[in-house]
Design a protein around this motif. Structure first.
Motif, PDB file in Angstrom:
ATOM      1  N   SER A   1       3.753 -10.950 -12.244  1.00 29.33           N
ATOM      2  CA  SER A   1       2.277 -10.126 -12.292  1.00 29.33           C
ATOM      3  C   SER A   1       2.486  -9.110 -11.137  1.00 29.33           C
ATOM      4  CB  SER A   1       0.959 -11.166 -11.733  1.00 29.33           C
ATOM      5  OG  SER A   1       0.165 -10.131 -11.656  1.00 29.33           O
ATOM      6  N   ILE A   2       2.161  -7.946 -11.289  1.00 29.05           N
ATOM      7  CA  ILE A   2       2.230  -6.829 -10.542  1.00 29.05           C
ATOM      8  C   ILE A   2       1.390  -7.328  -9.206  1.00 29.05           C
ATOM      9  CG2 ILE A   2       0.266  -5.716 -11.176  1.00 29.05           C
ATOM     10  CD1 ILE A   2       3.563  -3.969 -10.610  1.00 29.05           C
ATOM     11  N   LEU A   3       0.603  -7.887  -9.345  1.00 30.85           N
ATOM     12  CA  LEU A   3      -0.445  -8.353  -8.226  1.00 30.85           C
ATOM     13  C   LEU A   3       0.344  -9.307  -7.255  1.00 30.85           C
ATOM     14  CD1 LEU A   3      -4.103  -8.750  -9.606  1.00 30.85           C
ATOM     15  CD2 LEU A   3      -3.022  -6.622  -8.174  1.00 30.85           C
ATOM     16  N   ASP A   4       1.232 -10.307  -8.128  1.00 25.75           N
ATOM     17  CA  ASP A   4       1.819 -11.104  -7.133  1.00 25.75           C
ATOM     18  C   ASP A   4       2.948 -10.548  -6.226  1.00 25.75           C
ATOM     19  OD1 ASP A   4       0.493 -13.362  -8.206  1.00 25.75           O
ATOM     20  OD2 ASP A   4       1.783 -13.810  -9.792  1.00 25.75           O
ATOM     21  N   ILE A   5       3.486  -9.519  -6.884  1.00 24.80           N
ATOM     22  CA  ILE A   5       4.483  -8.619  -6.233  1.00 24.80           C
ATOM     23  C   ILE A   5       3.981  -8.096  -5.057  1.00 24.80           C
ATOM     24  CG2 ILE A   5       5.947  -6.518  -6.542  1.00 24.80           C
ATOM     25  CD1 ILE A   5       6.245  -7.247  -9.448  1.00 24.80           C
ATOM     26  N   ALA A   6       2.724  -7.486  -5.085  1.00 24.60           N
ATOM     27  CA  ALA A   6       1.954  -6.890  -4.041  1.00 24.60           C
ATOM     28  C   ALA A   6       1.555  -7.832  -2.923  1.00 24.60           C
ATOM     29  CB  ALA A   6       0.585  -6.395  -4.365  1.00 24.60           C
ATOM     30  N   ASP A   7       1.272  -9.058  -3.271  1.00 27.10           N
ATOM     31  CA  ASP A   7       1.010  -9.975  -2.282  1.00 27.10           C
ATOM     32  C   ASP A   7       2.592 -10.504  -1.484  1.00 27.10           C
ATOM     33  OD1 ASP A   7      -1.567 -10.045  -3.061  1.00 27.10           O
ATOM     34  OD2 ASP A   7      -1.260 -11.923  -4.404  1.00 27.10           O
ATOM     35  N   PHE A   8       3.615 -10.362  -2.304  1.00 28.31           N
ATOM     36  CA  PHE A   8       4.644 -10.850  -1.538  1.00 28.31           C
ATOM     37  C   PHE A   8       5.296  -9.568  -0.622  1.00 28.31           C
ATOM     38  CE2 PHE A   8       9.431 -10.376  -1.821  1.00 28.31           C
ATOM     39  CZ  PHE A   8       9.773 -11.641  -1.410  1.00 28.31           C
ATOM     40  N   LEU A   9       4.921  -8.500  -1.202  1.00 32.52           N
ATOM     41  CA  LEU A   9       5.455  -7.424  -0.320  1.00 32.52           C
ATOM     42  C   LEU A   9       4.627  -7.352   0.996  1.00 32.52           C
ATOM     43  CD1 LEU A   9       5.221  -4.146  -2.636  1.00 32.52           C
ATOM     44  CD2 LEU A   9       7.312  -5.425  -1.917  1.00 32.52           C
ATOM     45  N   ASN A  10       3.572  -7.619   1.343  1.00 33.54           N
ATOM     46  CA  ASN A  10       2.904  -7.790   2.563  1.00 33.54           C
ATOM     47  C   ASN A  10       2.643  -6.522   3.313  1.00 33.54           C
ATOM     48  OD1 ASN A  10       1.241  -9.018   4.539  1.00 33.54           O
ATOM     49  ND2 ASN A  10       3.182  -9.845   5.707  1.00 33.54           N
ATOM     50  N   LEU A  11       2.449  -5.369   2.672  1.00 36.04           N
ATOM     51  CA  LEU A  11       2.422  -4.036   3.241  1.00 36.04           C
ATOM     52  C   LEU A  11       1.107  -3.746   3.818  1.00 36.04           C
ATOM     53  CD1 LEU A  11       4.280  -2.034   0.471  1.00 36.04           C
ATOM     54  CD2 LEU A  11       5.193  -2.362   2.843  1.00 36.04           C
ATOM     55  N   SER A  12       1.213  -2.865   4.710  1.00 33.75           N
ATOM     56  CA  SER A  12      -0.142  -2.208   5.273  1.00 33.75           C
ATOM     57  C   SER A  12      -0.243  -0.753   5.391  1.00 33.75           C
ATOM     58  CB  SER A  12      -0.386  -2.916   6.503  1.00 33.75           C
ATOM     59  OG  SER A  12      -1.512  -2.444   7.381  1.00 33.75           O
ATOM     60  N   PRO A  13      -1.340  -0.466   4.650  1.00 37.42           N
ATOM     61  CA  PRO A  13      -2.536  -0.966   4.027  1.00 37.42           C
ATOM     62  C   PRO A  13      -2.130  -1.554   2.662  1.00 37.42           C
ATOM     63  CG  PRO A  13      -2.552   1.173   3.748  1.00 37.42           C
ATOM     64  CD  PRO A  13      -1.630   1.052   4.570  1.00 37.42           C
ATOM     65  N   THR A  14      -2.479  -2.791   2.131  1.00 30.81           N
ATOM     66  CA  THR A  14      -2.325  -3.446   0.909  1.00 30.81           C
ATOM     67  C   THR A  14      -2.119  -2.374  -0.051  1.00 30.81           C
ATOM     68  OG1 THR A  14      -3.264  -5.305   1.622  1.00 30.81           O
ATOM     69  CG2 THR A  14      -2.992  -5.193  -0.700  1.00 30.81           C
ATOM     70  N   PRO A  15      -1.124  -2.360  -1.290  1.00 26.67           N
ATOM     71  CA  PRO A  15      -1.131  -1.362  -2.348  1.00 26.67           C
ATOM     72  C   PRO A  15      -2.199  -1.592  -3.364  1.00 26.67           C
ATOM     73  CG  PRO A  15       0.831  -2.339  -1.734  1.00 26.67           C
ATOM     74  CD  PRO A  15      -0.016  -3.103  -0.836  1.00 26.67           C
ATOM     75  N   GLN A  16      -2.869  -0.560  -3.456  1.00 26.06           N
ATOM     76  CA  GLN A  16      -4.032  -0.689  -4.547  1.00 26.06           C
ATOM     77  C   GLN A  16      -3.180  -0.597  -6.179  1.00 26.06           C
ATOM     78  OE1 GLN A  16      -7.043  -1.038  -3.699  1.00 26.06           O
ATOM     79  NE2 GLN A  16      -6.466  -0.851  -1.604  1.00 26.06           N
ATOM     80  N   ILE A  17      -4.158  -1.030  -7.093  1.00 22.70           N
ATOM     81  CA  ILE A  17      -3.623  -1.231  -8.164  1.00 22.70           C
ATOM     82  C   ILE A  17      -2.935   0.160  -8.840  1.00 22.70           C
ATOM     83  CG2 ILE A  17      -5.924  -0.913  -9.365  1.00 22.70           C
ATOM     84  CD1 ILE A  17      -3.031  -3.245 -10.609  1.00 22.70           C
ATOM     85  N   GLU A  18      -3.829   0.990  -8.535  1.00 25.13           N
ATOM     86  CA  GLU A  18      -3.278   2.467  -8.949  1.00 25.13           C
ATOM     87  C   GLU A  18      -1.669   2.780  -8.451  1.00 25.13           C
ATOM     88  OE1 GLU A  18      -6.236   2.229  -7.597  1.00 25.13           O
ATOM     89  OE2 GLU A  18      -7.448   2.218  -9.096  1.00 25.13           O
ATOM     90  N   GLU A  19      -1.623   2.384  -7.051  1.00 20.50           N
ATOM     91  CA  GLU A  19      -0.246   2.752  -6.652  1.00 20.50           C
ATOM     92  C   GLU A  19       0.626   1.858  -7.135  1.00 20.50           C
ATOM     93  OE1 GLU A  19       1.622   3.049  -2.241  1.00 20.50           O
ATOM     94  OE2 GLU A  19      -0.318   1.925  -2.264  1.00 20.50           O
ATOM     95  N   LEU A  20       0.448   0.640  -7.713  1.00 18.45           N
ATOM     96  CA  LEU A  20       1.385  -0.256  -8.027  1.00 18.45           C
ATOM     97  C   LEU A  20       1.612   0.047  -9.493  1.00 18.45           C
ATOM     98  CD1 LEU A  20      -0.306  -3.797  -6.904  1.00 18.45           C
ATOM     99  CD2 LEU A  20       1.843  -2.705  -6.079  1.00 18.45           C
ATOM    100  N   MET A  21       0.765   0.589 -10.304  1.00 14.39           N
ATOM    101  CA  MET A  21       0.923   1.015 -11.634  1.00 14.39           C
ATOM    102  C   MET A  21       1.642   2.273 -11.615  1.00 14.39           C
ATOM    103  SD  MET A  21      -0.302  -1.483 -13.779  1.00 14.39           S
ATOM    104  CE  MET A  21       0.168  -0.566 -15.138  1.00 14.39           C
ATOM    105  N   THR A  22       1.543   3.264 -10.680  1.00 14.86           N
ATOM    106  CA  THR A  22       2.423   4.427 -10.587  1.00 14.86           C
ATOM    107  C   THR A  22       3.951   4.086 -10.426  1.00 14.86           C
ATOM    108  OG1 THR A  22       0.359   5.589  -9.568  1.00 14.86           O
ATOM    109  CG2 THR A  22       2.757   6.491  -9.244  1.00 14.86           C
ATOM    110  N   ALA A  23       4.087   2.905  -9.583  1.00 13.00           N
ATOM    111  CA  ALA A  23       5.275   2.653  -9.297  1.00 13.00           C
ATOM    112  C   ALA A  23       6.008   1.938 -10.318  1.00 13.00           C
ATOM    113  CB  ALA A  23       5.401   1.739  -7.963  1.00 13.00           C
TER     114      ALA A  23
END
Length: 490
Positions: free
Chosen positions: A170-192
């Motif tokens: 899941s793209i959201l699981d990848i975002a949780d694993f990254l632990n970036l600050s600020p947390t990536p929004q869904i639009e940013e994840l979908m762009t990547a």
């Protein structure tokens, strides 16, 4: 009978009328029962060469009386790729003088120096490093002008893609694993994600088969065929998988030619795009038997590469026999097991060689002229000739391969039931399939023969088979139907 038992007042059992029906019979019957050692020998015969080699290797490690002989320099080793029907791939050169005269110095492009064969350059250092899908995608993403954050997210997505080319995390699981600050929004994840999906090979990074095929549809030049293919993939994929073209025509209601062209375009797509980059897995076959023609005679011999080089360590055996064997029951068992292992090895390869020789005698015409000359052959015929049971022939030909001048074949390949031709002669299915292949190869590309027409052509040559049999053989040859052949030709 138990219901008729009655107890008298004195505690005695009264059997009543059933007593007259009880009597003793003595029968002598002779039955066959395999001993444990014989059962194990049968299992060893049925094993493939790789499995048998693993068993022998474990025996070498466990049994102190067994040791491995050194391999001779002139032994020939033959290997082949799985499914390869061409020439033999590798063969050792008996004459070593040719190799010794060659210059094995290696030029290093980085240093400009030439390393001689005495330098510490190993064969592993000279092998090309395999390119993985992840390495290939990372190489592309490094060339793009991305910010550090965008590059970090895209590379995290790449690392989550499997060997098939799919993103099953899941793209959201990848975002949780990254632990970036600020947390990536869904639009940013979908762009990547869309950025990764734009990389080669096309279709990589998809989250489903439909998405993978839809991404690849962008390479279709014809706009109408592209739009129809996308529509079929996203709405009628089940009918497409079931190859129910008639149902697709009914559901879509568009021109038949457009639907057929779209289906053909979809079938040319790759549902596993990652396989294009990942190093292909090649299965190699080491044949058990080698057949060569020497002085107009086919000679069959075992491949030395599959024969374990075992022997009993004479020093250990003599030392043990001098001692009191009753004091070492485990060593006594080990010595018996070592002798029994050598006996099984000899019996296994003797049986395989006898059966292979019988097969070559029966199918000599196949070795001379190819599949068209294959004769029908049953297990019973070889069993009678060798003097063993049919089950033994079946086990000895299971997962065993023979290397011939025209390719490497499984021993089971030479067995088939006969089909009687119009003239009364027996014909094998292999020969019929080869004849069908030649008929289709010589047909007009614009007017290919249907299965019914192929049936008539075979009947004209004295081979009477049903049309459904022709269809089955055509599918085994992986030849498409006449309608699909004519569309590909056009």
């Amino acid at each position: 009978m138990l219901a008729d038992l009655q107890f008298s007042e004195y505690g005695m059992i009264n059997l009543g009328a059933e007593m007259s029906l009880m009597h003793l019979n003595t029968n002598i019957r002779q039955t066959q029962k395999l001993s444990l050692k014989l059962q194990h020998a049968v299992q060893l015969l049925q094993m493939s060469s790789l499995d048998f080699a693993a068993i022998v290797r474990s025996k070498l490690n466990e049994n102190p009386f067994l040791e491995e002989e050194e391999q001779g320099e002139d032994d020939e080793i033959i290997t082949g790729q799985s499914g390869d029907s061409g020439a033999l791939l590798c063969e050792s050169t008996p004459d070593n003088t040719v190799l010794e005269d060659r210059d094995f110095s290696i030029y290093d492009g980085n240093t400009g120096k030439r390393h001689s064969k005495e330098d510490d350059v190993t064969a592993m250092e000279l092998m090309a490093s395999p390119t993985t899908l992840s390495m290939y995608l990372h190489g592309q993403i490094n060339l793009l002008p991305l910010s550090r954050r965008d590059s970090f997210i895209a590379k995290a997505i790449i690392d989550s893609i499997d060997d098939d080319g799919y993103l099953r995390t899941s793209i959201l699981d990848i975002a949780d694993f990254l632990n970036l600050s600020p947390t990536p929004q869904i639009e940013e994840l979908m762009t990547a994600l869309h950025l990764v999906q734009s990389l080669e090979p096309i279709g990589v990074g998809a989250r489903s088969v439909s998405e993978c095929l839809t991404l690849q549809c962008q390479s279709i030049d014809d706009i109408s065929i592209k739009n129809m293919a996308v529509k079929i993939i996203n709405k009628y994929l089940d009918s497409l998988v079931a190859r129910d073209i008639s149902r697709l025509k009914t559901l879509i209601g568009e021109p038949t030619t457009l639907i057929e062209d779209a289906v053909d375009a979809i079938r040319r797509l790759d549902p596993r795009p990652g396989w294009k980059i990942s190093s292909p897995r090649v299965d190699y076959i080491i044949p058990d038997v080698i057949v060569r023609k020497q002085k107009d005679k086919w000679v069959v011999r075992l491949n030395p590469a599959v024969i374990p080089r075992l022997r009993i360590n004479k020093v250990y055996e003599e030392l043990f026999l001098r001692q009191h064997r009753k004091e070492h029951p485990q060593l006594t068992q080990d010595l018996q097991d070592a002798r029994w292992t050598l006996s099984n090895v000899a019996q296994r390869f003797s049986t395989i060689l006898d059966i292979a020789e019988a097969i070559v005698r029966k199918q000599a015409l196949f070795l001379e002229f190819g599949a068209m000359a294959m004769k029908p052959l049953l297990l019973k015929e070889i069993a009678n000739e060798v003097g063993v049971h049919e089950s033994t022939v079946s086990r000895a030909t299971n997962n065993k391969y023979i290397a011939t001048p025209i390719g490497i074949f499984e021993l089971r390949y030479f067995f088939s039931r006969s089909i009687v031709s119009a003239s009364g002669a027996a014909c094998s299915p292999t020969a019929i399939r080869e004849l069908m292949s030649e008929l289709i190869a010589t047909e007009s590309p614009k007017i290919p023969m249907s299965d019914g027409e192929i049936t008539i052509k075979l009947a004209e040559q004295g081979i009477n088979v049903a049309r459904r049999t022709v269809t089955k053989y055509r599918q085994l040859l992986q030849i498409e139907s006449a309608n699909r052949r004519v569309r590909h030709a056009s």
